[in-house]
Scaffold this motif. Structure first.
Motif, PDB file in Angstrom:
ATOM      1  N   ARG A 125      -6.177  51.108  83.579  1.00  0.00           N
ATOM      2  CA  ARG A 125      -5.230  51.653  82.611  1.00  0.00           C
ATOM      3  C   ARG A 125      -5.807  52.915  81.986  1.00  0.00           C
ATOM      4  O   ARG A 125      -7.019  53.110  81.939  1.00  0.00           O
ATOM      5  CB  ARG A 125      -4.899  50.627  81.530  1.00  0.00           C
ATOM      6  N   GLN A 126      -4.881  53.741  81.523  1.00  0.00           N
ATOM      7  CA  GLN A 126      -5.282  54.973  80.852  1.00  0.00           C
ATOM      8  C   GLN A 126      -4.392  55.191  79.641  1.00  0.00           C
ATOM      9  O   GLN A 126      -3.176  55.360  79.785  1.00  0.00           O
ATOM     10  CB  GLN A 126      -5.203  56.178  81.793  1.00  0.00           C
ATOM     11  N   ALA A 127      -5.011  55.167  78.490  1.00  0.00           N
ATOM     12  CA  ALA A 127      -4.303  55.427  77.245  1.00  0.00           C
ATOM     13  C   ALA A 127      -4.347  56.921  76.950  1.00  0.00           C
ATOM     14  O   ALA A 127      -5.240  57.630  77.438  1.00  0.00           O
ATOM     15  CB  ALA A 127      -4.948  54.638  76.105  1.00  0.00           C
ATOM     16  N   PRO A 128      -3.423  57.422  76.161  1.00  0.00           N
ATOM     17  CA  PRO A 128      -3.398  58.850  75.837  1.00  0.00           C
ATOM     18  C   PRO A 128      -4.728  59.320  75.260  1.00  0.00           C
ATOM     19  O   PRO A 128      -5.260  58.699  74.336  1.00  0.00           O
ATOM     20  CB  PRO A 128      -2.278  58.959  74.809  1.00  0.00           C
ATOM     21  N   GLY A 129      -5.263  60.393  75.837  1.00  0.00           N
ATOM     22  CA  GLY A 129      -6.497  60.962  75.331  1.00  0.00           C
ATOM     23  C   GLY A 129      -7.755  60.209  75.706  1.00  0.00           C
ATOM     24  O   GLY A 129      -8.843  60.546  75.234  1.00  0.00           O
ATOM     25  N   LYS A 130      -7.608  59.187  76.555  1.00  0.00           N
ATOM     26  CA  LYS A 130      -8.772  58.389  76.934  1.00  0.00           C
ATOM     27  C   LYS A 130      -8.979  58.412  78.442  1.00  0.00           C
ATOM     28  O   LYS A 130      -8.066  58.739  79.210  1.00  0.00           O
ATOM     29  CB  LYS A 130      -8.609  56.943  76.455  1.00  0.00           C
ATOM     30  N   GLU A 131     -10.179  58.034  78.855  1.00  0.00           N
ATOM     31  CA  GLU A 131     -10.491  57.933  80.276  1.00  0.00           C
ATOM     32  C   GLU A 131      -9.801  56.702  80.881  1.00  0.00           C
ATOM     33  O   GLU A 131      -9.542  55.711  80.192  1.00  0.00           O
ATOM     34  CB  GLU A 131     -12.006  57.795  80.458  1.00  0.00           C
ATOM     35  N   ARG A 132      -9.525  56.772  82.161  1.00  0.00           N
ATOM     36  CA  ARG A 132      -9.002  55.598  82.852  1.00  0.00           C
ATOM     37  C   ARG A 132     -10.094  54.536  82.904  1.00  0.00           C
ATOM     38  O   ARG A 132     -11.259  54.855  83.163  1.00  0.00           O
ATOM     39  CB  ARG A 132      -8.554  55.979  84.249  1.00  0.00           C
TER      40      ARG A 132
END
Length: 114
Positions: A38-45
């Motif tokens: 998963r990848q959240a906004p502004g974060k690494e997968r």
């Protein structure tokens, strides 16, 4: 190249459940470990859950006890049952081969919000 198509995401309230599905364009599941990321906004997968070829599973601590990964090699499908969802689970979810991912699919958006 394998084409991966994720589905099943949506908007859910905290504490709710969703079941994600991943379909592959060809038979790979029986010979490869598969994982959900998963990848959240502004974060690494980040990896969420892993399904090994012998049926074993492994989960990151932040989803352990809440998420369940499963696979159906005959149907070229991988699933992620997500229960007790939290707002911090909000992300785009992807499936792919582990540990060397193939081309990424479009993912499926999961939004946990009241």
């Amino acid at each position: 190249q394998v084409r991966l198509v994720e589905s099943g995401g949506g908007l859910v309230q905290p504490g709710g459940s969703l079941r994600l599905s991943c379909a592959a364009s060809r038979t790979i599941f029986s010979s490869k470990p598969m994982a959900w990321y998963r990848q959240a906004p502004g974060k690494e997968r980040e990896r969420v859950a892993l399904s090994t070829i012998d049926g074993g599973t492994n989960y990151e601590n932040f989803v352990k006890g809440r998420f369940t990964i499963s696979r159906d090699n005959a149907k070229n499908m991988v699933y992620l049952q997500m229960n007790s969802l939290k707002p911090e689970d909000t992300a785009v979810y992807y499936c792919n081969i582990f540990p060397y991912p193939d081309t990424w699919g479009q993912g499926t958006q999961v939004t946990v919000s009241s």
